[in-house]
Design a protein around this motif. Structure first.
Motif, PDB file in Angstrom:
ATOM      1  N   UNK A 257       7.425 -20.588 -19.899  1.00 35.50           N
ATOM      2  CA  UNK A 257       8.798 -20.583 -20.418  1.00 35.50           C
ATOM      3  C   UNK A 257       9.244 -21.990 -20.784  1.00 35.50           C
ATOM      4  N   UNK A 258       8.943 -22.949 -19.929  1.00 34.82           N
ATOM      5  CA  UNK A 258       9.332 -24.326 -20.219  1.00 34.82           C
ATOM      6  C   UNK A 258       8.558 -24.879 -21.407  1.00 34.82           C
ATOM      7  N   UNK A 259       7.279 -24.509 -21.511  1.00 36.83           N
ATOM      8  CA  UNK A 259       6.487 -24.956 -22.665  1.00 36.83           C
ATOM      9  C   UNK A 259       7.030 -24.369 -23.964  1.00 36.83           C
ATOM     10  N   UNK A 260       7.592 -23.158 -23.859  1.00 35.60           N
ATOM     11  CA  UNK A 260       8.166 -22.493 -25.035  1.00 35.60           C
ATOM     12  C   UNK A 260       9.594 -22.953 -25.307  1.00 35.60           C
ATOM     13  N   UNK A 261      10.176 -23.753 -24.405  1.00 34.87           N
ATOM     14  CA  UNK A 261      11.552 -24.210 -24.572  1.00 34.87           C
ATOM     15  C   UNK A 261      12.568 -23.112 -24.341  1.00 34.87           C
ATOM     16  N   UNK A 262      12.241 -22.179 -23.449  1.00 36.68           N
ATOM     17  CA  UNK A 262      13.123 -21.036 -23.210  1.00 36.68           C
ATOM     18  C   UNK A 262      13.548 -20.971 -21.752  1.00 36.68           C
ATOM     19  N   UNK A 263      14.722 -20.411 -21.540  1.00 40.00           N
ATOM     20  CA  UNK A 263      15.198 -20.175 -20.186  1.00 40.00           C
ATOM     21  C   UNK A 263      14.219 -19.243 -19.474  1.00 40.00           C
ATOM     22  N   UNK A 264      13.788 -19.561 -18.232  1.00 39.21           N
ATOM     23  CA  UNK A 264      12.788 -18.744 -17.543  1.00 39.21           C
ATOM     24  C   UNK A 264      13.177 -17.283 -17.355  1.00 39.21           C
ATOM     25  N   UNK A 265      14.438 -17.028 -17.072  1.00 40.03           N
ATOM     26  CA  UNK A 265      14.862 -15.637 -16.902  1.00 40.03           C
ATOM     27  C   UNK A 265      14.909 -14.925 -18.241  1.00 40.03           C
ATOM     28  N   UNK A 266      15.489 -15.580 -19.244  1.00 40.00           N
ATOM     29  CA  UNK A 266      15.563 -14.949 -20.557  1.00 40.00           C
ATOM     30  C   UNK A 266      14.173 -14.702 -21.131  1.00 40.00           C
ATOM     31  N   UNK A 267      13.248 -15.598 -20.842  1.00 44.67           N
ATOM     32  CA  UNK A 267      11.868 -15.444 -21.298  1.00 44.67           C
ATOM     33  C   UNK A 267      11.278 -14.137 -20.773  1.00 44.67           C
ATOM     34  N   UNK A 268      11.512 -13.845 -19.510  1.00 42.70           N
ATOM     35  CA  UNK A 268      11.001 -12.605 -18.917  1.00 42.70           C
ATOM     36  C   UNK A 268      11.737 -11.389 -19.458  1.00 42.70           C
ATOM     37  N   UNK A 269      13.051 -11.509 -19.578  1.00 41.51           N
ATOM     38  CA  UNK A 269      13.837 -10.384 -20.093  1.00 41.51           C
ATOM     39  C   UNK A 269      13.415 -10.018 -21.514  1.00 41.51           C
ATOM     40  N   UNK A 270      13.120 -11.018 -22.317  1.00 36.47           N
ATOM     41  CA  UNK A 270      12.674 -10.747 -23.686  1.00 36.47           C
ATOM     42  C   UNK A 270      11.337 -10.004 -23.691  1.00 36.47           C
ATOM     43  N   UNK A 271      10.445 -10.406 -22.789  1.00 36.89           N
ATOM     44  CA  UNK A 271       9.153  -9.722 -22.692  1.00 36.89           C
ATOM     45  C   UNK A 271       9.330  -8.282 -22.217  1.00 36.89           C
ATOM     46  N   UNK A 272      10.214  -8.087 -21.251  1.00 36.22           N
ATOM     47  CA  UNK A 272      10.479  -6.734 -20.760  1.00 36.22           C
ATOM     48  C   UNK A 272      11.076  -5.861 -21.866  1.00 36.22           C
ATOM     49  N   UNK A 273      11.961  -6.438 -22.657  1.00 35.64           N
ATOM     50  CA  UNK A 273      12.552  -5.682 -23.760  1.00 35.64           C
ATOM     51  C   UNK A 273      11.489  -5.301 -24.779  1.00 35.64           C
ATOM     52  N   UNK A 274      10.547  -6.210 -25.023  1.00 38.33           N
ATOM     53  CA  UNK A 274       9.456  -5.917 -25.945  1.00 38.33           C
ATOM     54  C   UNK A 274       8.594  -4.768 -25.409  1.00 38.33           C
ATOM     55  N   UNK A 275       8.316  -4.805 -24.096  1.00 36.51           N
ATOM     56  CA  UNK A 275       7.530  -3.727 -23.491  1.00 36.51           C
ATOM     57  C   UNK A 275       8.257  -2.394 -23.581  1.00 36.51           C
ATOM     58  N   UNK A 276       9.572  -2.448 -23.576  1.00 32.72           N
ATOM     59  CA  UNK A 276      10.369  -1.227 -23.661  1.00 32.72           C
ATOM     60  C   UNK A 276      10.394  -0.674 -25.081  1.00 32.72           C
ATOM     61  N   UNK A 277      10.524  -1.568 -26.054  1.00 33.52           N
ATOM     62  CA  UNK A 277      10.643  -1.127 -27.448  1.00 33.52           C
ATOM     63  C   UNK A 277       9.297  -0.923 -28.129  1.00 33.52           C
ATOM     64  N   UNK A 278       8.340  -1.815 -27.851  1.00 33.80           N
ATOM     65  CA  UNK A 278       7.022  -1.730 -28.498  1.00 33.80           C
ATOM     66  C   UNK A 278       5.930  -1.986 -27.472  1.00 33.80           C
TER      67      UNK A 278
END
Length: 737
Positions: free
Chosen positions: A517-538
């Protein structure tokens, strides 16, 4: 179906005072659906041919009793089980008691403590038993008053007629109820009407524990029994060459010294006499297989990750292409040491092997397996072996094994006398079964926008089988994913340790996700939430975890901890799914004298319906303290096959002053219970490690943390700006707005 076991029925009638009559209901533990309880009269005769697995009784004085089949080791099962029954029964909780059931595989199902599965398994069965008894008591009262049962209500151990105000206690109705037909279908309470479930209830054994009443295996005593301690090989990979026991045999109180298998047993009339004599036995050992040292494992693991025989556990997409075309690749390795289970009560077991049968008594998480192993060892049919379960003074997976029980049985058969085998703390730590040492290699591929497009995990462990959980998050959320493992077989005995595999894997995964998450420049929690949303949608391949439940605990703990908004403390996040439940944690670290100190840990748990709020909170808090202590301080190492740490003077556990404040929250979603004894431990290491990074800018990648550079070489000027450089999570923005 089978008939009720006569011996267990007779013993139950005697213990509950029902020999003069009353209502006793048996209910099945075998099916996922509750079976109809069956009335048993004062003679102990069942009115119907149904397999009995446990009993609910109502004596004429109104006392309500159930047998609890599962071993109790502090997980609060002997309080939770009767609470569930009492809720549906509308019982007076002050008149409810529970008894530990003996091993009876014909009458009970899953007489096991492990895997956080007792309450999930028995939830419906216990509720149905209580509701059925209540139904019969209400019909008995209605018949006595000659009124419609619909006009009657059950409340706090009484049946009340609403129109006349007439009231009868359950004890007064028990005899009449026992003569009525058992209803096949009963209505269970709506959870909004729960009065007991979800409340704080004291452990039913508290008084006996604090007053020192004999509950544990070490408390058990049988008149005329002998005591024994075994000298086991001091190093794994060695065997006995010679034994000189002459001096030990001559010691006061010593009855015998017996060599069997790879052990030397000193048998006597007291533990003190046996302990002294054992030190005088002269044993010479010789090599028997590999003799390993921890230093060798450190080098071996690194080599095996590159050259070992790989078993692929899951592969999605084109992993090679994803990494070849990645804009950025992050690679890290994490390693953990062996751990001792360290239950406060060392291993012990009583055995009396006679010509007419075998009696076993002691603390075991798997009583059925202990009896089966004894049967196989001695060639005695299982129906000739009885096993009574004492309360366990801790287990954490160590008492899933049966070695200490079969030791007692074999020794009793050799000396032709009842004997109690007792391990010392040193025996437990040097000759036990350990949490296996493991090393993980993680790799992540990011595209130009910082999206995770590739993920690789390889684990190598000692006797661990598969040290991964290939279907856990982030599987299903990454287009290109590869999870595999390498195995190393060692003579050092290993086994399940609280939250097997995930106890360390969760730390490694969640710490690595923080890196990514830090390497991607993203908030650690939001990084996980985005991945979870992706798993939910696709979703990519199978998704075998509940995305909404994982997102739910993530958002809840972030809200309660004020993620990213706290002043004067650095925060780290972790979330994990294990044993059917979901727990998210945020650790808070402050700097003192240049070293990071854990100040507070927030936890949000989704374990379904919480039966006993105080017990559940204690389970989460205990899991967090256990997880923190072992992640930060504990390590068991080997030199030439022998354990280096032999007692608590060298094996470091967490101390009272080091325990932080713990704040626990539960998700109230109304689903059936999904387990809690283990799920709170795995996320703890990651939450703390990520908070340490936020405070210092340094990653801890090996356990115990105290041996890492951030503690050995502290910095006076900590970096506490790590989190603030990253974008805030979307829910933080919404909350602020």
């Amino acid at each position: 179906m089978s008939t009720i076991n006569k011996n267990s029925r007779r013993e139950f009638l005697k213990l509950t005072g029902l020999t003069g009559g009353g209502l006793m209901l048996g209910f099945s533990w075998f099916s996922a659906q509750a079976e109809t309880p069956v009335v048993v009269n004062e003679a102990g005769i069942a009115a119907g041919n149904v397999g009995f697995n446990s009993y609910l009784s109502i004596a004429t004085d109104g006392t309500i009793t159930i047998f609890s089949p599962n071993p109790e080791l502090g997980q609060n099962i002997m309080t939770s089980f009767p609470m569930i029954v009492a809720e549906e029964l509308e019982a007076d909780w002050t008149k409810v008691k529970v008894l530990q059931a003996p091993l009876d595989t014909k009458s009970f199902d899953r007489q096991v403590t492990g895997g956080s599965g007792a309450v999930p398994h028995s939830w419906k069965l216990l509720r149905n038993a209580g509701a059925t008894a209540k139904n019969m008591l209400m019909h008995a009262a209605a018949a006595r008053w000659s009124v419609p049962v619909e006009e009657c209500t059950a409340l706090n151990g009484f049946v009340v007629h609403s129109k006349t105000g007439n009231k009868l206690g359950y004890g007064e109705l028990a005899e009449d109820a026992s003569k009525l037909p058992v209803p096949k279908d009963v209505k269970l309470k709506d959870r909004k009407d729960f009065k007991l479930i979800g409340k704080e209830v004291k452990n039913v054994a508290n008084k006996d524990i604090v007053t020192g009443k004999g509950l544990f295996g070490l408390d058990f005593h049988r008149e005329g029994m002998l005591y024994a301690m075994l000298q086991r090989p001091p190093a794994f990979g060695t065997k006995i060459k010679s034994v000189d026991d002459a001096v030990a045999k001559a010691m006061p109180g010593i009855v015998n010294v017996v060599t069997f298998k790879n052990n030397v047993a000193v048998v006597g009339k007291s533990t003190w006499e046996v302990m002294k004599a054992r030190k005088l036995v002269k044993i010479e050992y010789e090599k028997d297989g590999n003799i390993e040292s921890t230093a060798d494992h450190d080098k071996l693991f690194k080599s095996l990750l590159d050259t070992g025989t790989v078993t692929v556990r899951r592969k999605d997409g084109d992993v090679d292409a994803a990494f070849k075309n990645a804009a950025k690749i992050i690679k890290s390795e994490y390693q953990c040491p062996f751990l001792s289970h360290s239950p406060m009560e060392p291993m012990n077991f009583f055995a009396d092997v006679r010509a007419d049968g075998v009696e076993l008594v002691g603390p075991t998480q798997t009583p059925g397996a202990a009896r089966q192993a004894t049967s196989k060892l001695l060639g005695i049919p299982e129906d000739k072996i009885t096993l009574n379960i004492t309360r366990l003074g801790g287990g954490f997976g160590r008492r899933l094994k049966t070695d200490y029980a079969t030791e007692a049985a074999e020794l009793s058969s050799l000396i032709k006398a009842p004997v109690k085998v007792i391990w010392t703390r040193e025996d437990d730590m040097t000759g036990g079964s350990y949490r296996p040492a493991v090393r993980y290699r993680f790799e992540a591929a990011l595209d130009a926008s910082g999206n995770l497009v590739g993920y690789k995990l390889r684990g190598v462990g000692i006797n661990s089988g598969n040290p991964t959980r290939e279907d856990n998050f982030p599987s299903g959320a990454v287009d290109n994913l590869l999870i595999d493992n390498v195995e190393h077989v060692s003579p050092i005995t290993t086994g399940a340790w609280r939250a097997p595999i995930t106890n360390f894997l969760a730390f490694a995964e969640q710490a690595f996700f923080d890196e990514v998450a830090h390497a991607a420049g993203k908030d650690p929690i939001q990084f996980r939430l985005d991945l979870l949303q992706k798993a939910k949608e696709k979703p990519v391949g199978a998704v075998k975890y509940d995305i909404d439940r994982m997102m739910g605990v993530t958002k809840l703990v972030a809200e309660k901890a004020g993620w990213g908004t706290k002043k004067g403390a650095s925060q780290g996040f972790s979330v994990y799914f294990s044993h059917r439940s979901y727990v998210a944690q945020i650790g808070e670290v402050v700097m003192k004298a240049g070293k990071p100190v854990v100040k507070k840990i927030y936890a949000a748990a989704d374990c379904g319906e919480v039966v006993n709020l105080s017990g559940a909170r204690q389970q989460v808090m205990g899991g967090i303290v256990d997880g923190m202590g072992h992640a930060m301080f504990s390590k068991l190492s080997f030199k030439d096959g022998a354990a280096v740490q032999k007692n608590f003077d060298t094996y470091r556990l967490i101390r009272m002053k080091e325990i932080p404040e713990v704040e626990v929250h539960f998700v109230n979603n109304g689903i059936e219970p999904t387990g809690l004894g283990e799920p709170a431990l795995p996320p703890t290491g990651g939450a703390i490690a990520n908070a340490i990074f936020a405070a210092t800018g340094k990653r801890v990648k090996n356990q115990p943390f105290m041996e890492e550079d951030v503690f050995k070489n502290p910095t006076v000027t900590p970096n506490i700006k790590t989190n603030t450089k990253l974008p805030k999570s979307s829910f933080q923005k919404t909350k602020k707005a």
